[in-house]
Design a protein around this motif. Structure first.
Motif, mmCIF file in Angstrom:
data_model
loop_
_atom_site.group_PDB
_atom_site.id
_atom_site.type_symbol
_atom_site.label_atom_id
_atom_site.label_comp_id
_atom_site.label_asym_id
_atom_site.label_seq_id
_atom_site.Cartn_x
_atom_site.Cartn_y
_atom_site.Cartn_z
ATOM 1 N N ASP A 103 1.143 -1.090 -0.293
ATOM 2 C CA ASP A 103 0.055 -0.059 -0.151
ATOM 3 C C ASP A 103 1.106 1.124 -0.300
ATOM 4 O O ASP A 103 0.535 2.371 -0.782
ATOM 5 N N ARG A 105 3.528 1.548 -1.752
ATOM 6 C CA ARG A 105 4.386 1.796 -3.057
ATOM 7 C C ARG A 105 2.897 2.307 -3.954
ATOM 8 O O ARG A 105 3.827 3.218 -4.570
ATOM 9 N N MET A 106 2.026 1.511 -3.981
ATOM 10 C CA MET A 106 1.198 2.356 -4.251
ATOM 11 C C MET A 106 0.791 3.838 -3.859
ATOM 12 O O MET A 106 0.405 4.458 -5.375
ATOM 13 N N ALA A 107 0.677 4.217 -2.729
ATOM 14 C CA ALA A 107 0.643 6.073 -2.834
ATOM 15 C C ALA A 107 1.564 6.728 -2.798
ATOM 16 O O ALA A 107 1.264 7.670 -3.179
ATOM 17 N N THR A 109 3.402 5.996 -5.619
ATOM 18 C CA THR A 109 3.003 6.083 -7.154
ATOM 19 C C THR A 109 2.185 7.145 -7.402
ATOM 20 O O THR A 109 2.059 7.746 -8.269
ATOM 21 N N ASP A 110 1.064 6.731 -6.776
ATOM 22 C CA ASP A 110 -0.123 7.733 -7.163
ATOM 23 C C ASP A 110 0.091 9.212 -6.096
ATOM 24 O O ASP A 110 -1.140 10.474 -6.746
ATOM 25 N N GLY A 111 0.265 9.742 -5.888
ATOM 26 C CA GLY A 111 0.931 10.707 -4.838
ATOM 27 C C GLY A 111 -0.064 11.246 -3.631
ATOM 28 O O GLY A 111 0.556 12.290 -3.113
ATOM 29 N N THR A 112 -0.219 10.200 -3.347
ATOM 30 C CA THR A 112 -1.193 9.782 -1.800
ATOM 31 C C THR A 112 -0.822 9.763 -0.773
ATOM 32 O O THR A 112 -1.428 10.162 0.509
ATOM 33 N N TYR A 158 9.006 9.634 -2.814
ATOM 34 C CA TYR A 158 7.603 11.260 -3.767
ATOM 35 C C TYR A 158 8.167 12.630 -3.542
ATOM 36 O O TYR A 158 8.597 13.002 -2.695
ATOM 37 N N TYR A 160 6.850 15.151 -5.808
ATOM 38 C CA TYR A 160 5.583 16.422 -6.403
ATOM 39 C C TYR A 160 5.719 16.604 -7.695
ATOM 40 O O TYR A 160 5.386 17.475 -8.194
#
Length: 269
Positions: A103, A105-107, A109-112, A158, A160
């Motif tokens: 989770d 890694r997914m966050a 990747t999508d910036g969350t 991440y 930005y």
């Protein structure tokens, strides 16, 4: 006394106007001021960090992890003492709740990911120790002193949308998906001597006038770094001004006037 050379480092999130006594070269956005360590104390690096934007969300490995990876002893633990902060300034450290590597890694990747992190409001005097594996980011409008293991290994998770590489595979291998709860976090009062870190990698004390017997016993007569925040510190009779960093061969070479305030740091291993 050995005054350490200063290196100003441009960063996209830095500032073109720095707080006194620092002055940014014309046309440069300075994010970090480094004090190049001597060979005798090259386990530690002292920096000032100045932000106008958020730093990347990142994580650092431990010594054990870099040794296992064949990189030698290059882990990075660090600590921050906030010296100035705009209203609403924050530091992102750890997560609001446990998160799996998948989770995370997914966050990333999508910036969350930044929305899942805990953002601590800060003011001058706030202190945080950042163990290896702790996901973290310094927010905008913060000036702080960083004392760290002298390693340049940073894994960005991440950034930005800035055009800099990320290191998701490496970062996921060391990142801890957990809330931040290091017991060394504190608010340093205006007055008084405070032991901020006592091992296992280094020790750090905020002095406020001549050192106590306890502090003198901790630091002994080994070499140390002197980081004054006000006037009144000297090494071998030579003043060490605020905003600088110097090496003292031991406490016998280091003198502090009443009311003088700053930090002293020393590696342990």
């Amino acid at each position: 006394m050995t005054a350490l050379p200063i290196r100003m480092v441009e960063k996209p999130w830095g500032r073109d106007a720095l707080p006194a006594p620092f002055v940014a070269p014309a046309g440069q956005r300075i994010g970090e001021v480094w004090f190049e360590p001597p060979a005798s104390l090259d386990q530690l690096l002292v920096k000032y960090i100045f932000t106008s934007e958020k730093l990347s969300v990142q994580v650092h490995p431990s010594d054990a992890q870099t040794i296992e990876a064949g990189l030698g002893k290059q882990g990075k633990e660090e600590c921050w003492l906030v010296v100035d902060a705009d209203e609403g300034a924050t530091l992102g450290i750890g997560f609001n709740q446990e998160i799996s590597a998948r989770d995370m890694r997914m966050a990333a990747t999508d910036g969350t990911i930044e929305g899942l992190m805990t953002w601590f409001p800060v003011r001058p005097g706030d202190f945080f120790y950042i163990p290896a594996g702790t996901v973290h980011a310094i927010g905008a409008g913060v000036s702080l002193i960083e004392v760290q293991q002298n390693s340049d290994i940073t894994y960005r998770l991440y950034d930005y949308g800035r055009p800099r590489p990320l290191h998701l595979n490496l970062g996921m291998g060391v990142a801890k998906g957990e809330p931040y709860a290091d017991p060394r976090r504190c608010h340093v009062a205006e007055c008084g001597e405070v032991t901020l870190v006592e091992g296992p990698l280094f020790r750090l004390t905020r002095y406020d006038g001549p050192l106590s017997a306890e502090a003198r016993a901790q630091f002994g007569e080994n070499a140390l770094l002197v980081i004054p925040q006000t006037a009144g510190a000297s090494v071998k009779g030579e003043a060490v001004p605020a905003g600088s960093c110097a090496v003292a061969s031991g406490l016998k070479a280091f003198a502090i006037e009443n009311g003088a305030r700053g930090l002293i740091a020393q590696p342990i291993c």
